[in-house]
Design an enzyme around this catalytic site. Structure first.
Site, PDB file in Angstrom:
ATOM      1  N   ASN A  10      -5.997  30.716  42.817  1.00  0.00           N
ATOM      2  CA  ASN A  10      -5.135  29.654  43.499  1.00  0.00           C
ATOM      3  C   ASN A  10      -6.136  28.746  44.413  1.00  0.00           C
ATOM      4  O   ASN A  10      -6.789  29.474  45.249  1.00  0.00           O
ATOM      5  CB  ASN A  10      -4.369  30.646  44.518  1.00  0.00           C
ATOM      6  CG  ASN A  10      -3.468  29.687  45.488  1.00  0.00           C
ATOM      7  OD1 ASN A  10      -3.431  28.453  45.302  1.00  0.00           O
ATOM      8  ND2 ASN A  10      -2.709  30.282  46.329  1.00  0.00           N
ATOM      9  N   TRP A  11      -6.378  27.606  43.989  1.00  0.00           N
ATOM     10  CA  TRP A  11      -7.544  26.899  44.727  1.00  0.00           C
ATOM     11  C   TRP A  11      -7.003  26.611  45.877  1.00  0.00           C
ATOM     12  O   TRP A  11      -7.689  25.756  46.804  1.00  0.00           O
ATOM     13  CB  TRP A  11      -7.888  25.748  43.595  1.00  0.00           C
ATOM     14  CG  TRP A  11      -8.658  26.279  42.556  1.00  0.00           C
ATOM     15  CD1 TRP A  11      -8.842  27.495  42.185  1.00  0.00           C
ATOM     16  CD2 TRP A  11      -9.274  25.213  41.574  1.00  0.00           C
ATOM     17  NE1 TRP A  11      -9.789  27.509  41.006  1.00  0.00           N
ATOM     18  CE2 TRP A  11      -9.929  26.285  40.533  1.00  0.00           C
ATOM     19  CE3 TRP A  11      -9.436  24.024  41.617  1.00  0.00           C
ATOM     20  CZ2 TRP A  11     -10.742  25.562  39.839  1.00  0.00           C
ATOM     21  CZ3 TRP A  11     -10.068  23.085  40.528  1.00  0.00           C
ATOM     22  CH2 TRP A  11     -10.676  24.327  39.536  1.00  0.00           C
ATOM     23  N   LYS A  12      -5.849  26.557  46.418  1.00  0.00           N
ATOM     24  CA  LYS A  12      -5.102  25.823  47.697  1.00  0.00           C
ATOM     25  C   LYS A  12      -5.474  24.429  47.874  1.00  0.00           C
ATOM     26  O   LYS A  12      -5.777  23.660  46.928  1.00  0.00           O
ATOM     27  CB  LYS A  12      -5.422  27.051  48.953  1.00  0.00           C
ATOM     28  CG  LYS A  12      -5.100  28.298  48.519  1.00  0.00           C
ATOM     29  CD  LYS A  12      -5.472  29.201  49.706  1.00  0.00           C
ATOM     30  CE  LYS A  12      -5.062  30.716  49.128  1.00  0.00           C
ATOM     31  NZ  LYS A  12      -5.069  31.555  50.207  1.00  0.00           N
ATOM     32  N   HIS A  94       4.376  31.257  48.251  1.00  0.00           N
ATOM     33  CA  HIS A  94       3.191  31.756  48.678  1.00  0.00           C
ATOM     34  C   HIS A  94       3.372  32.032  50.294  1.00  0.00           C
ATOM     35  O   HIS A  94       4.268  31.105  50.732  1.00  0.00           O
ATOM     36  CB  HIS A  94       2.067  30.818  48.379  1.00  0.00           C
ATOM     37  CG  HIS A  94       0.664  31.330  48.769  1.00  0.00           C
ATOM     38  ND1 HIS A  94       0.205  31.406  50.078  1.00  0.00           N
ATOM     39  CD2 HIS A  94      -0.257  32.025  48.001  1.00  0.00           C
ATOM     40  CE1 HIS A  94      -0.884  31.820  50.006  1.00  0.00           C
ATOM     41  NE2 HIS A  94      -1.235  32.400  48.814  1.00  0.00           N
ATOM     42  N   GLU A  96       2.010  31.079  52.641  1.00  0.00           N
ATOM     43  CA  GLU A  96       1.189  29.966  53.468  1.00  0.00           C
ATOM     44  C   GLU A  96       2.398  28.845  53.357  1.00  0.00           C
ATOM     45  O   GLU A  96       2.644  28.062  54.231  1.00  0.00           O
ATOM     46  CB  GLU A  96       0.100  29.077  52.792  1.00  0.00           C
ATOM     47  CG  GLU A  96      -1.097  30.131  53.242  1.00  0.00           C
ATOM     48  CD  GLU A  96      -2.225  30.024  52.464  1.00  0.00           C
ATOM     49  OE1 GLU A  96      -2.481  29.206  51.574  1.00  0.00           O
ATOM     50  OE2 GLU A  96      -3.310  31.059  52.561  1.00  0.00           O
ATOM     51  N   GLU A 166       1.241  40.122  47.869  1.00  0.00           N
ATOM     52  CA  GLU A 166       0.360  39.680  48.715  1.00  0.00           C
ATOM     53  C   GLU A 166       0.587  40.012  50.255  1.00  0.00           C
ATOM     54  O   GLU A 166       1.218  39.119  50.916  1.00  0.00           O
ATOM     55  CB  GLU A 166       0.135  38.254  48.581  1.00  0.00           C
ATOM     56  CG  GLU A 166      -0.213  37.648  47.218  1.00  0.00           C
ATOM     57  CD  GLU A 166      -0.938  36.304  47.383  1.00  0.00           C
ATOM     58  OE1 GLU A 166      -2.107  36.323  46.776  1.00  0.00           O
ATOM     59  OE2 GLU A 166      -0.445  35.153  47.812  1.00  0.00           O
ATOM     60  N   GLY A 172      -7.207  35.851  52.766  1.00  0.00           N
ATOM     61  CA  GLY A 172      -8.078  35.044  53.528  1.00  0.00           C
ATOM     62  C   GLY A 172      -8.747  35.741  54.799  1.00  0.00           C
ATOM     63  O   GLY A 172      -9.477  35.073  55.370  1.00  0.00           O
ATOM     64  N   SER A 212      -7.660  38.861  49.672  1.00  0.00           N
ATOM     65  CA  SER A 212      -8.932  39.276  49.538  1.00  0.00           C
ATOM     66  C   SER A 212      -9.666  40.021  48.346  1.00  0.00           C
ATOM     67  O   SER A 212     -10.348  41.018  48.626  1.00  0.00           O
ATOM     68  CB  SER A 212      -9.269  39.906  50.871  1.00  0.00           C
ATOM     69  OG  SER A 212      -9.106  39.014  52.233  1.00  0.00           O
ATOM     70  N   GLY A 233      -7.534  33.780  46.029  1.00  0.00           N
ATOM     71  CA  GLY A 233      -7.857  32.358  46.701  1.00  0.00           C
ATOM     72  C   GLY A 233      -9.370  32.072  46.630  1.00  0.00           C
ATOM     73  O   GLY A 233      -9.887  31.532  45.731  1.00  0.00           O
ATOM     74  N   GLY A 234      -9.823  32.545  48.043  1.00  0.00           N
ATOM     75  CA  GLY A 234     -11.229  32.295  48.272  1.00  0.00           C
ATOM     76  C   GLY A 234     -12.056  32.454  47.170  1.00  0.00           C
ATOM     77  O   GLY A 234     -13.098  31.765  46.662  1.00  0.00           O
TER      78      GLY A 234
HETATM   79  P1  PGA Z   1      -7.499  35.264  49.340  1.00  0.00           P
HETATM   80  O1  PGA Z   1      -6.166  34.245  48.892  1.00  0.00           O
HETATM   81  O2  PGA Z   1      -7.869  35.774  48.020  1.00  0.00           O
HETATM   82  O3  PGA Z   1      -8.482  34.185  49.775  1.00  0.00           O
HETATM   83  O4  PGA Z   1      -7.043  36.222  50.444  1.00  0.00           O
HETATM   84  C1  PGA Z   1      -5.288  34.916  48.075  1.00  0.00           C
HETATM   85  C2  PGA Z   1      -4.060  34.081  48.060  1.00  0.00           C
HETATM   86  O5  PGA Z   1      -3.722  33.342  48.889  1.00  0.00           O
HETATM   87  O6  PGA Z   1      -3.176  33.814  47.077  1.00  0.00           O
END
Ligand code: PGA
Length: 251
Positions: A10-12, A94, A96, A166, A172, A212, A233-234
Site C-alpha cells: 500500500n503505497w499510500k 483502511h 486512514e 490491521e 506506521g 509495521s 505500508g512503509g
Molecule cells: P505500515 O502500514 O506497514 O507502514 O505500518 C500498513 C498499512 O497501513 O497498510
C-alpha cells in the site's frame, strides 16, 4: 487448506510518476509462483502502473473508490473508472480512510457493493484502536466492522473479498502486534466467517495482517496458521525490503 499467500504494498500518498516507474522496473524482477504480489499506487499513477505491469503477474490495486459509478462528486473516482483502466482490485476501509476522511462502516459497505458490482475485488481492512484493545473491546470492534461491511454479502460476493486485519496502533508506528495477538484475531475472524457463511468459505478466505510488517518480522508473522500474507505500508516503498517480505511469504 492451502491458501496462496498475498503480499500487497500500500503505497499510500507516496511516489511521483518517475519514482513509480523506478520501483516498478525493480519489482518486475521479482517473480513468485507461490505468492500473489500486489501494489497499490496513488490514482495518478494507476494507469501507468497497469501498462508497465501488463505482462507481469504483479497486480495493480487502487487505494479507494467512491460508491457511486458517476455523478457530481468532485475529486472522487468510481469502480467503473478503475475497470476502464484495467484495475481489478481496491483497498476499502483502511484505517486512514476511516479516521481522516470520516468513512463510516455504512459508507464502506456501500463501497464494497459498488466494487463487487463492477467486478472489482476488495481488500477490506478492519482494525481496532489502542484504547479499544486496552478496554478489551477489540473483538467486538472487529466483529462490528465485519458485520456491517461484509456480512450482508452472499457467498459468491464474499469470494471477491480478502480481509486485512490491521490494528490501528501498529500502523506506521514500528509496533507490531505480537504473534499470539495476531493469530488469536485471525482465528476469531475466520470463525466469524464460518458462522456467517460456511466452512468452505472460511477455509478459503485470505486474511492478511498489516501494521509495521518489515523484512525482519515477516517470516514469523506469515508462519502463523491463520495469516495468509500481509498488507505492507512503509516497507513496500523500498525495493529490497518489499522483496525480502515477498521471500518471507514464499516460506
Ligand atoms: P505500515 O502500514 O506497514 O507502514 O505500518 C500498513 C498499512 O497501513 O497498510
Amino acid at each position: 487448506m492451502n491458501r496462496k499467500k498475498i503480499v500487497a504494498g500500500n503505497w499510500k500518498m507516496n511516489m511521483t510518476l518517475d519514482q513509480t516507474k523506478d520501483l516498478i522496473s525493480q519489482l518486475k524482477l521479482v517473480s513468485s509462483n507461490e505468492v500473489e504480489i500486489k501494489i497499490a499506487p496513488s490514482f495518478t499513477n494507476l494507469h501507468y502502473a497497469v501498462s508497465l505491469l501488463d505482462s507481469s503477474k504483479i497486480e495493480v490495486v487502487a487505494q479507494n473508490i467512491h460508491f457511486e459509478n458517476s455523478g457530481a462528486y468532485t475529486g472522487e473516482i468510481s469502480a467503473e473508472m478503475l475497470n476502464s483502466i484495467g484495475v481489478k482490485s481496491v483497498i476499502i476501509g483502511h484505517s486512514e480512510r476511516r479516521k481522516y476522511f470520516n468513512e463510516t462502516d455504512h459508507i464502506l459497505s456501500k463501497k464494497v457493493i459498488a466494487a463487487i458490482s463492477n467486478s472489482i475485488n476488495v481488500i477490506f481492512c478492519v482494525g481496532e484502536e489502542l484504547f479499544e484493545r486496552e478496554n478489551n473491546e477489540h473483538f467486538d470492534v472487529i466483529k462490528n466492522q465485519l458485520s456491517i461491511g461484509l456480512f450482508e454479502l452472499d457467498n459468491d460476493q464474499l469470494k471477491k473479498i480478502v480481509i486485512a486485519y490491521e490494528p490501528v496502533w501498529a500502523i506506521g508506528t514500528g509496533k507490531t502486534a505480537n504473534s499470539p495477538q495476531i493469530q488469536e484475531m485471525h482465528h476469531y475472524i475466520r470463525n466469524l466467517i464460518k458462522s456467517n457463511f460456511n466452512d468452505d468459505i472460511s477455509n478459503e478466505i485470505r486474511i492478511l495482517y498489516g501494521g509495521s510488517v518489515k523484512a525482519n518480522n515477516a517470516s514469523e508473522i506469515f508462519s502463523l496458521p491463520d495469516v495468509d500474507g500481509g498488507l505492507i505500508g512503509g516497507a513496500s516503498l523500498n525495493f529490497s525490503d518489499f522483496n525480502a517480505i515477498v521471500h518471507a511469504a514464499n516460506g
